[in-house]
Design a protein around this motif. Sequence first.
Motif, PDB file in Angstrom:
ATOM      1  N   ARG A   1      41.755  47.085  51.499  1.00  8.73           N
ATOM      2  CA  ARG A   1      41.321  48.113  50.546  1.00  8.73           C
ATOM      3  C   ARG A   1      42.472  48.538  49.642  1.00  8.73           C
ATOM      4  O   ARG A   1      42.293  48.746  48.444  1.00  8.73           O
ATOM      5  CB  ARG A   1      40.776  49.337  51.285  1.00  8.73           C
ATOM      6  N   ILE A   2      43.649  48.661  50.231  1.00 10.13           N
ATOM      7  CA  ILE A   2      44.821  49.029  49.435  1.00 10.13           C
ATOM      8  C   ILE A   2      45.138  47.929  48.434  1.00 10.13           C
ATOM      9  O   ILE A   2      45.437  48.201  47.267  1.00 10.13           O
ATOM     10  CB  ILE A   2      46.031  49.330  50.350  1.00 10.13           C
ATOM     11  N   ASP A   3      45.036  46.674  48.878  1.00 12.96           N
ATOM     12  CA  ASP A   3      45.274  45.555  47.959  1.00 12.96           C
ATOM     13  C   ASP A   3      44.256  45.552  46.823  1.00 12.96           C
ATOM     14  O   ASP A   3      44.601  45.288  45.671  1.00 12.96           O
ATOM     15  CB  ASP A   3      45.224  44.222  48.706  1.00 12.96           C
ATOM     16  N   ARG A   4      42.997  45.846  47.146  1.00 12.96           N
ATOM     17  CA  ARG A   4      41.971  45.923  46.099  1.00 12.96           C
ATOM     18  C   ARG A   4      42.269  47.064  45.134  1.00 12.96           C
ATOM     19  O   ARG A   4      42.046  46.939  43.930  1.00 12.96           O
ATOM     20  CB  ARG A   4      40.585  46.113  46.711  1.00 12.96           C
ATOM     21  N   TYR A   5      42.769  48.169  45.664  1.00 11.01           N
ATOM     22  CA  TYR A   5      43.119  49.294  44.797  1.00 11.01           C
ATOM     23  C   TYR A   5      44.246  48.900  43.846  1.00 11.01           C
ATOM     24  O   TYR A   5      44.207  49.224  42.658  1.00 11.01           O
ATOM     25  CB  TYR A   5      43.547  50.503  45.631  1.00 11.01           C
ATOM     26  N   ILE A   6      45.234  48.201  44.370  1.00  8.11           N
ATOM     27  CA  ILE A   6      46.358  47.787  43.531  1.00  8.11           C
ATOM     28  C   ILE A   6      45.890  46.804  42.463  1.00  8.11           C
ATOM     29  O   ILE A   6      46.326  46.865  41.317  1.00  8.11           O
ATOM     30  CB  ILE A   6      47.484  47.187  44.401  1.00  8.11           C
ATOM     31  N   GLN A   7      44.974  45.922  42.804  1.00  5.99           N
ATOM     32  CA  GLN A   7      44.483  44.917  41.863  1.00  5.99           C
ATOM     33  C   GLN A   7      43.246  45.381  41.093  1.00  5.99           C
ATOM     34  O   GLN A   7      42.483  44.564  40.602  1.00  5.99           O
ATOM     35  CB  GLN A   7      44.165  43.612  42.611  1.00  5.99           C
TER      36      GLN A   7
ATOM     37  N   SER B   1      41.652  44.306  36.301  1.00 10.59           N
ATOM     38  CA  SER B   1      41.307  42.890  36.374  1.00 10.59           C
ATOM     39  C   SER B   1      41.950  42.099  35.241  1.00 10.59           C
ATOM     40  O   SER B   1      42.402  42.649  34.233  1.00 10.59           O
ATOM     41  CB  SER B   1      39.791  42.722  36.317  1.00 10.59           C
ATOM     42  N   GLU B   2      41.957  40.809  35.432  1.00 13.21           N
ATOM     43  CA  GLU B   2      42.491  39.906  34.414  1.00 13.21           C
ATOM     44  C   GLU B   2      41.622  39.950  33.154  1.00 13.21           C
ATOM     45  O   GLU B   2      42.120  39.796  32.047  1.00 13.21           O
ATOM     46  CB  GLU B   2      42.549  38.481  34.963  1.00 13.21           C
ATOM     47  N   GLU B   3      40.315  40.176  33.343  1.00  7.83           N
ATOM     48  CA  GLU B   3      39.410  40.222  32.194  1.00  7.83           C
ATOM     49  C   GLU B   3      39.751  41.393  31.274  1.00  7.83           C
ATOM     50  O   GLU B   3      39.701  41.263  30.051  1.00  7.83           O
ATOM     51  CB  GLU B   3      37.965  40.329  32.668  1.00  7.83           C
ATOM     52  N   GLU B   4      40.090  42.536  31.873  1.00  8.12           N
ATOM     53  CA  GLU B   4      40.483  43.688  31.060  1.00  8.12           C
ATOM     54  C   GLU B   4      41.710  43.365  30.223  1.00  8.12           C
ATOM     55  O   GLU B   4      41.777  43.708  29.040  1.00  8.12           O
ATOM     56  CB  GLU B   4      40.793  44.890  31.954  1.00  8.12           C
ATOM     57  N   LEU B   5      42.686  42.711  30.847  1.00  2.00           N
ATOM     58  CA  LEU B   5      43.899  42.352  30.120  1.00  2.00           C
ATOM     59  C   LEU B   5      43.599  41.358  28.998  1.00  2.00           C
ATOM     60  O   LEU B   5      44.158  41.459  27.902  1.00  2.00           O
ATOM     61  CB  LEU B   5      44.941  41.775  31.078  1.00  2.00           C
ATOM     62  N   LYS B   6      42.689  40.410  29.266  1.00  4.25           N
ATOM     63  CA  LYS B   6      42.334  39.438  28.226  1.00  4.25           C
ATOM     64  C   LYS B   6      41.637  40.116  27.051  1.00  4.25           C
ATOM     65  O   LYS B   6      41.906  39.801  25.889  1.00  4.25           O
ATOM     66  CB  LYS B   6      41.438  38.349  28.808  1.00  4.25           C
ATOM     67  N   THR B   7      40.725  41.048  27.340  1.00  7.01           N
ATOM     68  CA  THR B   7      40.039  41.745  26.249  1.00  7.01           C
ATOM     69  C   THR B   7      41.018  42.589  25.442  1.00  7.01           C
ATOM     70  O   THR B   7      40.907  42.666  24.215  1.00  7.01           O
ATOM     71  CB  THR B   7      38.902  42.635  26.776  1.00  7.01           C
ATOM     72  N   LEU B   8      41.985  43.210  26.126  1.00  4.51           N
ATOM     73  CA  LEU B   8      42.989  43.989  25.406  1.00  4.51           C
ATOM     74  C   LEU B   8      43.847  43.097  24.512  1.00  4.51           C
ATOM     75  O   LEU B   8      44.152  43.452  23.372  1.00  4.51           O
ATOM     76  CB  LEU B   8      43.884  44.745  26.385  1.00  4.51           C
ATOM     77  N   LYS B   9      44.227  41.930  25.022  1.00  4.65           N
ATOM     78  CA  LYS B   9      45.024  41.004  24.213  1.00  4.65           C
ATOM     79  C   LYS B   9      44.230  40.513  23.009  1.00  4.65           C
ATOM     80  O   LYS B   9      44.768  40.384  21.908  1.00  4.65           O
ATOM     81  CB  LYS B   9      45.494  39.828  25.063  1.00  4.65           C
ATOM     82  N   ALA B  10      42.931  40.254  23.211  1.00  7.26           N
ATOM     83  CA  ALA B  10      42.092  39.816  22.097  1.00  7.26           C
ATOM     84  C   ALA B  10      41.977  40.918  21.050  1.00  7.26           C
ATOM     85  O   ALA B  10      42.059  40.662  19.842  1.00  7.26           O
ATOM     86  CB  ALA B  10      40.710  39.421  22.606  1.00  7.26           C
TER      87      ALA B  10
END
Length: 129
Positions: free
Chosen positions: A76-82, A85-94
């Motif tokens: 659960r802690i690992d999920r919280y840290i992650q 998502s990668e998709e959010e970062l990709k949309t921001l870069k776009a």
Amino acid sequence: MPNVKKNSSVIHPNSRKAMQMARARSEHRGIKLEIRRKESPIKLQAKLNKFKRFRDNIDASKSVYTSEEVDELSTRIDRYIQRISEEELKTLKAKQSIIGRHNQNRMPVEHKMQFTVEQEKRDYETCGF
């Protein structure tokens, strides 16, 4: 002998210049304290949200956890840290590529997200979480 200006760094404590410097220093300090007072609740609110999230996921009635439950908590802690998502970062870069270099902040949102994830991961690994 030529007239040479002396740069005297010694100022008498009761002089007008010393009083003026003291006033300026105290005004500047007041401004800095005011800024800190405004920023402090924001930082505390972020920590409070993190603690609330974990408090909601932990059973308070238990005092001893089994190894399976500890593994579940660590996932659960690992999920919280992650959570970013990668998709959010990709949309921001776009979005950034469409906008271009105009109106960029000092620290782009994607760097803030990456920094937050790295900092929380470092805190978790060094028992500061």
